[in-house]
Motif scaffolding. Sequence first.
Motif, short mmCIF file in Angstrom:
data_model
loop_
_atom_site.label_atom_id
_atom_site.label_comp_id
_atom_site.label_asym_id
_atom_site.label_seq_id
_atom_site.Cartn_x
_atom_site.Cartn_y
_atom_site.Cartn_z
N ALA A 41 -8.56 1.85 -9.11
CA ALA A 41 -9.31 0.97 -8.23
C ALA A 41 -9.39 -0.46 -8.74
O ALA A 41 -9.27 -1.40 -7.98
N LYS A 77 -4.73 -1.63 -9.98
CA LYS A 77 -3.71 -1.77 -8.94
C LYS A 77 -4.27 -2.17 -7.58
O LYS A 77 -3.58 -2.78 -6.78
N LEU A 78 -5.53 -1.81 -7.29
CA LEU A 78 -6.08 -2.05 -5.96
C LEU A 78 -6.96 -3.31 -5.88
O LEU A 78 -7.37 -3.71 -4.80
N PRO A 94 -6.58 2.52 -0.68
CA PRO A 94 -5.16 2.87 -0.70
C PRO A 94 -4.70 3.58 0.58
O PRO A 94 -3.78 4.39 0.55
N LEU A 128 1.97 1.74 -3.52
CA LEU A 128 0.87 2.24 -4.34
C LEU A 128 0.59 3.71 -4.06
O LEU A 128 0.30 4.48 -4.98
N LEU A 163 0.82 -1.20 0.00
CA LEU A 163 0.00 0.00 0.00
C LEU A 163 0.86 1.26 0.00
O LEU A 163 0.54 2.23 -0.69
N THR A 186 -11.75 -4.91 -3.46
CA THR A 186 -10.81 -3.85 -3.80
C THR A 186 -10.23 -3.27 -2.53
O THR A 186 -10.98 -2.93 -1.61
N ARG A 187 -8.90 -3.17 -2.46
CA ARG A 187 -8.25 -2.54 -1.31
C ARG A 187 -8.46 -1.04 -1.37
O ARG A 187 -8.54 -0.46 -2.44
#
Length: 142
Positions: A43, A46-47, A62, A20, A17, A59-60
């Motif tokens: 979203a 990458k997430l 950030p 990112l 994180l 979805t993580r």
Amino acid sequence: MAFNPNQSTLAACIEELRELQREMDLDMGKIITSRDPIVEKMAYSKLAVRNVPDGFTKTRLPVFFDKETTLYVSSAAPGAQAPKHSHDEGDGIRVMVSGSIRYGDAELTEGDWMFVPKGVPYEFEVGPRGATMFYCYSCCCA
């Protein structure tokens, strides 16, 4: 494939994180929402989390906290206003469960979120259907 959520350590996830955040050029001293263009753009690339059971998406966000937190659920009437205030003890996150709020030019609706850094003043207005929100803060907001 059997689902196993324990494929990485918390430390490794936090480092991912951080990387990112650098890559997205996120200013962690400012309020960030799911409606910010860079977050929306990244979203689902990458997430996105790929280690999920069939039929799920995940979805993580950030952002993350590095200390103890308190959790809250709040409901607000249509048109209610949260006056300008800050949370001076720690960062927080607000997740929209239902309804909407207007923060600046963004309308946050069901599933949207807002990261609020420690000490940063903000205000918002509740939308016409009211709102239910989940909060997690690194402070006591009771």
